[in-house]
Design a protein around this motif. Structure first.
Motif, PDB file in Angstrom:
ATOM      1  N   ALA A 127      -7.126   1.012   3.700  1.00  0.00           N
ATOM      2  CA  ALA A 127      -6.886   1.760   2.473  1.00  0.00           C
ATOM      3  C   ALA A 127      -6.693   3.224   2.830  1.00  0.00           C
ATOM      4  N   GLY A 128      -5.737   3.844   2.197  1.00  0.00           N
ATOM      5  CA  GLY A 128      -5.448   5.250   2.446  1.00  0.00           C
ATOM      6  C   GLY A 128      -4.873   5.882   1.204  1.00  0.00           C
ATOM      7  N   LYS A 129      -3.914   6.734   1.394  1.00  0.00           N
ATOM      8  CA  LYS A 129      -3.329   7.493   0.299  1.00  0.00           C
ATOM      9  C   LYS A 129      -2.550   6.617  -0.693  1.00  0.00           C
ATOM     10  N   GLY A 130      -1.949   5.543  -0.210  1.00  0.00           N
ATOM     11  CA  GLY A 130      -1.182   4.658  -1.094  1.00  0.00           C
ATOM     12  C   GLY A 130      -2.081   3.780  -1.941  1.00  0.00           C
ATOM     13  N   ASP A 131      -1.646   3.487  -3.159  1.00  0.00           N
ATOM     14  CA  ASP A 131      -2.407   2.695  -4.118  1.00  0.00           C
ATOM     15  C   ASP A 131      -2.570   1.258  -3.622  1.00  0.00           C
ATOM     16  N   THR A 132      -3.803   0.829  -3.399  1.00  0.00           N
ATOM     17  CA  THR A 132      -4.070  -0.530  -2.902  1.00  0.00           C
ATOM     18  C   THR A 132      -4.081  -1.553  -4.035  1.00  0.00           C
ATOM     19  N   ARG A 133      -4.207  -1.112  -5.267  1.00  0.00           N
ATOM     20  CA  ARG A 133      -4.250  -2.058  -6.409  1.00  0.00           C
ATOM     21  C   ARG A 133      -2.949  -2.843  -6.534  1.00  0.00           C
ATOM     22  N   LEU A 134      -1.869  -2.295  -5.980  1.00  0.00           N
ATOM     23  CA  LEU A 134      -0.569  -2.970  -6.050  1.00  0.00           C
ATOM     24  C   LEU A 134      -0.559  -4.277  -5.274  1.00  0.00           C
ATOM     25  N   PHE A 135      -1.547  -4.466  -4.392  1.00  0.00           N
ATOM     26  CA  PHE A 135      -1.567  -5.640  -3.524  1.00  0.00           C
ATOM     27  C   PHE A 135      -2.686  -6.608  -3.867  1.00  0.00           C
ATOM     28  N   GLU A 136      -3.369  -6.367  -4.965  1.00  0.00           N
ATOM     29  CA  GLU A 136      -4.454  -7.259  -5.390  1.00  0.00           C
ATOM     30  C   GLU A 136      -3.851  -8.493  -6.047  1.00  0.00           C
ATOM     31  N   THR A 137      -4.505  -9.619  -5.814  1.00  0.00           N
ATOM     32  CA  THR A 137      -4.017 -10.869  -6.438  1.00  0.00           C
ATOM     33  C   THR A 137      -4.943 -11.346  -7.515  1.00  0.00           C
TER      34      THR A 137
END
Length: 137
Positions: A127-137
């Motif tokens: 996890a870093g600066k990019g939004d990780t919620r976009l990859f949640e299933t």
């Protein structure tokens, strides 16, 4: 941009659409490398490569001028735990070892979000600066 990504990475159409929506941006995407990628640029065991399209005006200008991809790495000197972020310090320490130091101002410490796209479902590796919620299933 992603116009030549298939030269360097094996990528499925649905993954390509995702990358197109998220780049340029603060993500590094891990894909299987193609035979065009030299072994020394691949992960030694997995034969993967990280693909990044940065949202940085200097990087974009360099890429446009060169009209080919760049290999890059975070600048962490031996014995240091954090990357260098001060362009004046970089010039002082490294000017005798490199051809050029481009002063793009101070940069932050926040990492990119790394997403493994080897399998069908993307997996956030870091996890870093990019939004990780976009990859949640």
């Amino acid at each position: 941009d992603l116009s030549e990504i298939a030269i360097y990475a094996k990528i499925e159409n649905h993954h390509y659409r995702m990358l197109k929506n998220l780049t340029p941006g603060p993500y590094t995407f891990i894909h299987m490398a193609t035979k065009q990628v030299p072994r020394r640029l691949q992960h030694p065991k997995k034969k993967t490569i990280g693909i990044r399209v940065p949202d940085n005006a200097i990087a974009q200008a360099l890429l446009a001028e060169l009209d080919e991809p760049l290999m890059s790495s975070t600048l962490i000197l031996p014995g240091d735990e954090l990357p260098m972020t001060d362009p004046y310090e970089m010039r002082d320490i490294l000017s005798h070892q490199v051809d050029l130091v481009i002063d793009g101002g101070y940069c932050g410490f926040e990492d990119t979000t790394v997403v493994d796209m080897e399998d069908d479902a993307p997996v956030v590796v870091r996890a870093g600066k990019g939004d990780t919620r976009l990859f949640e299933t």
